[in-house]
Design a protein around this motif. Structure first.
Motif, mmCIF file in Angstrom:
data_model
loop_
_atom_site.group_PDB
_atom_site.id
_atom_site.type_symbol
_atom_site.label_atom_id
_atom_site.label_comp_id
_atom_site.label_asym_id
_atom_site.label_seq_id
_atom_site.Cartn_x
_atom_site.Cartn_y
_atom_site.Cartn_z
ATOM 1 N N ARG A 1 -8.267 2.951 -4.943
ATOM 2 C CA ARG A 1 -8.320 2.188 -3.697
ATOM 3 C C ARG A 1 -9.456 2.635 -2.797
ATOM 4 O O ARG A 1 -10.181 1.828 -2.228
ATOM 5 N N TYR B 1 -5.221 -0.197 -7.042
ATOM 6 C CA TYR B 1 -4.234 0.794 -6.613
ATOM 7 C C TYR B 1 -4.703 2.212 -6.907
ATOM 8 O O TYR B 1 -4.622 3.093 -6.047
ATOM 9 N N ARG C 1 0.810 -1.219 0.000
ATOM 10 C CA ARG C 1 0.000 0.000 0.000
ATOM 11 C C ARG C 1 0.840 1.265 0.000
ATOM 12 O O ARG C 1 0.326 2.365 -0.145
ATOM 13 N N TYR D 1 2.094 -1.794 -9.425
ATOM 14 C CA TYR D 1 0.727 -1.922 -9.935
ATOM 15 C C TYR D 1 0.477 -1.021 -11.140
ATOM 16 O O TYR D 1 -0.319 -1.363 -12.009
#
Length: 761
Positions: free
Chosen positions: A238, A235, A119, A127
């Protein structure tokens, strides 16, 4: 980049695996140290006891809570700790920075980063990078692990010239192929690579809103492009998706297991992976229908009308009324009162089980009044409520109410419907309009296991039945009262201790810390248990296999209609599957779905694709086969065995093909009726789409089980049988011959089908 089953031969793969195993072992060693430190800190926090100042006690509570949460987080990442690596572009020929991506962040004893949390902003390129817009990356590597062992790796190279020579020598997976294409000596090879990059980039970066159809033939990369799209959307969107999650629907459990290897981060907290047979909570269906006619009928939207009629058929108004014996008395509700109660239940248009409350109340009122009349007692509102409650406790009374309006589960409704010719005839006589032959196709033993085609019907029934949520609502009200009482008590504690308003902790937080609410569920866990969950995005792979009824079920789970639909209508094998995308999607998003076509096949050798193109021209002449850009290492061949000699000759043939494939994987694809024979011939092979399929050197599969998978070598047994076993048999043969990435052998006993004429030469 469709799913494949390949092993990279030679020392490059071994060296890369060894290097990554060493690093992953270092990560787990550090995790053990950090976990031990957290355990020690938690023990020390608990060991301080309850003495000292009020502030000290609160601080002890907070510290213990923080360490417990940290320990739980560290324990929860044991599986799939590290799943990726990104290599940045260097300067002046020097190697750039390498970062490993995982489920949490880890630092060494000197606070240098070992693992980047997926994250974190630093993990973003993992990503966001695509072939056309790689950003700072020269390579992305996926690590496939089990427990603490690295099983496989797969590279995507964005800039071959940006890699060091040693890195080039250890390329694994798709990167090795793409590197070969890039280094092709003709301009056409460069054009092909550019086309691949452009096609996939359009898919990955397509907007979140609306339905994107990714139509592509075998080997065009539609599956992995869609999975990278899922990671990219998670991503970049999110905040929009982490609360509602993403649903990925695959054709079989083996496919889903492979997805978990391709993009392990999808399984973090926000993605539910399911087959069509697993979309109804409490049911895990894998069985196929006994006949193609049954599959076709169950997939038809007329089944929705049949189920609606079946539900109404269980809402009765007996002309004779109902009769109940209780406490030595015979209580009656007349036919007119039953009719009135039933019609009132229907008039509200509420789901069947929710409307039952009103019907039951009317019938209980009538029974209570008859009871009061026989006892010559007056009946005011308070007495009526008491009488209703007392009568409801009687089994005979509840049975009488069930005569008029029973409580039904989807499973009970369908089991009883499909077991009764009379019930089917009655339900089919209205809008459903099923013929007698179609009705017979639906009849079955009530103990029969659920099939995949039953799951959309169960879902349809659940929509019409609803759930009697009285008990759940009562529990929620009780829980809310308990929460409020706990918060009042916690506020009192804070005021007594003088901590109220001091900023250490508020009443709600203190109450929550002392409440045992059970384990916290992730988004995926909550969504997987809730049939009515509304997902933020849905990806359907091998979508051409979904029936019209299956699409009704899938669309209920994504009211925003944000979807990625992946498939190839030329490979449709299900009798109720798609003939065109518009046929399935227009009822829901007419004029609001867009299509991306993938036209370059870089997984299937040109020689094999020529055979497949002949099959396609026969079964779907309107479809254009993708253009292959690879030459194979051996021409596809046909091997004729004597009648009844398959079991004796197949083992040697398979052993030869497996040896020729080196460290690769081989699939034997055959019609269902030949599986028992092949099992006897190949006792050590993995059979079916089970857990061992991905690891076994040899797998024995039907065409349905092979969908979405690819193997180094494929042996297709009895092609005439594949064609004959289904009305879509020609499409099934197209699937079978396009599973091979290196070698294809067709084994036959009688004459070859005309569409395989090329192999005769």
């Amino acid at each position: 980049m469709e799913l494949r089953q390949t092993e990279q031969p030679g020392s490059a793969r071994s060296a890369a695996l060894a290097a990554e195993q060493g690093y992953v072992s270092t990560l787990y060693a550090r995790l053990d140290v950090v976990r031990a430190e957290a355990e020690q800190a938690l023990r020390e926090a608990h060991g301080r006891g309850g003495t000292g100042t009020r502030q000290a006690r609160i601080e002890r509570e907070v510290t213990a809570d923080e360490q417990a949460r940290r320990l739980a987080r560290l324990s929860g990442v044991e599986r799939g700790l590290c799943f990726g690596r990104i290599d940045h572009r260097g300067i002046d020929g020097a190697a750039g920075e390498t970062l490993y991506i995982g489920r949490i962040g880890l630092r060494d004893a000197d606070y240098e980063p070992l693992l980047v949390d997926w994250r974190a902003p630093a993990a973003g390129p993992f990503y966001a990078a695509t072939p056309n817009t790689p950003g700072p990356l020269v390579r992305r590597r996926h690590l496939h692990t089990r427990d603490r062992r690295v099983l496989d790796i797969d590279d995507e190279v964005f800039d071959l010239d940006g890699l060091t020579e040693s890195d080039r020598r250890t390329l694994v997976g798709e990167a090795a192929l793409l590197a070969t294409l890039r280094r092709g000596r003709t301009g056409r090879m460069s054009d092909v690579v550019a086309t691949i990059q452009t096609e996939q980039d359009r898919v990955i970066r397509s907007g979140l809103a609306g339905v994107l159809v990714v139509q592509g033939g075998p080997g065009t990369g539609k599956t992995v492009a869609a999975l990278h799209r899922a990671a990219y959307l998670l991503y970049t969107h999110r905040r929009a998706l982490e609360r509602r999650g993403v649903l990925v629907v695959g054709p079989n459990p083996t496919f889903l297991r492979y997805i978990g290897q391709v993009l392990p981060s999808l399984g973090e907290t926000d993605v539910v992976l399911s087959t069509l047979g697993g979309l109804f909570p409490g049911v895990s269906a894998t069985a196929a229908e006994p006949s193609h006619q049954t599959a076709r009928v169950k997939g038809d939207t007329r089944m929705a009308e049949l189920i609606r009629a079946a539900v109404r058929g269980r809402q009765r108004a007996p002309r004779r009324g109902v009769r109940v014996e209780t406490d030595g008395m015979v209580l009656r509700v007349g036919g007119a009162a039953c009719l009135k109660a039933r019609d009132r239940g229907r008039s509200g248009r509420r789901p069947h089980n929710l409307a039952r409350r009103a019907v039951a109340r009317d019938l209980l009122n009538a029974l209570a009044r008859d009871q009061a009349r026989q006892l010559s007692r007056p009946l005011d509102d308070e007495d009526l409520a008491y009488a209703r409650s007392a009568l409801w406790e009687e089994d005979a009374v509840r049975a009488a109410i069930d005569e008029v309006w029973p409580f039904l589960t989807p499973q009970r409704l369908l089991r009883e419907l499909f077991a009764s010719p009379d019930a089917l005839r009655s339900a089919a006589s209205g809008k459903a309009g099923l013929s007698e032959a179609e009705q017979r196709a639906l009849l079955r033993d009530p103990a029969a296991e659920w099939t995949v085609a039953d799951v959309p019907l169960l879902d349809e029934a659940a929509e019409l039945l609803g759930e009697d949520d009285s008990a759940a609502r009562a529990m929620e009200r009780a829980a809310e009262r308990e929460r409020r009482a706990e918060e009042r008590y916690a506020q009192g504690v804070l005021e007594i201790t003088g901590l109220s308003g001091q900023g250490f902790v508020d009443a709600r937080t203190l109450a929550e810390r002392n409440r045992d609410a059970g384990p916290l569920l992730t988004t995926a866990e909550r969504a997987g248990e809730d049939r009515a969950w509304a997902y933020g995005h849905v990806i359907v792979d091998e979508a051409q296999e979904l029936s019209a009824m299956a699409w009704r079920m899938v669309m209920r789970r994504v009211p925003t209609r944000s979807m990625t639909v992946v498939g190839d209508v030329a490979q449709t094998g299900d009798p109720a599957g798609a003939r065109s995308w518009g046929q399935m999607l227009d009822p829901y998003v007419k004029g609001r779905w867009r299509e991306e076509r993938l036209l370059v096949n870089y997984r299937t050798p040109a020689e094999i694709m020529e055979v497949a193109a002949d099959v396609l021209a026969e079964v779907a002449p309107e479809q254009e086969p993708p253009e292959s850009v690879r030459d194979g290492e051996a021409p596809p061949r046909a091997v004729r065995v004597g009648e009844g000699r398959l079991e004796a000759e197949l083992p040697a043939l398979v052993a030869g093909e497996l040896a020729a494939a080196g460290e690769g994987r081989l699939a034997v694809i055959a019609p269902t009726v030949r599986l028992a024979e092949i099992r006897r011939a190949l006792p050590d092979a993995a059979v079916g789409a089970g857990p061992g399929t991905l690891e076994s050197p040899v797998a024995v599969l039907t065409t349905t089980q092979a969908k979405g998978l690819e193997f180094d070598a494929v042996v297709v047994v009895a092609p005439s049988g594949v064609i004959a076993q289904s009305p879509q048999g020609g499409h099934d043969l197209y699937v079978a011959v396009t599973r091979a990435t290196r070698r294809l052998t067709v084994v036959h006993e009688g004459p070859l089908p005309r569409m395989l004429e090329r192999l005769r030469a």
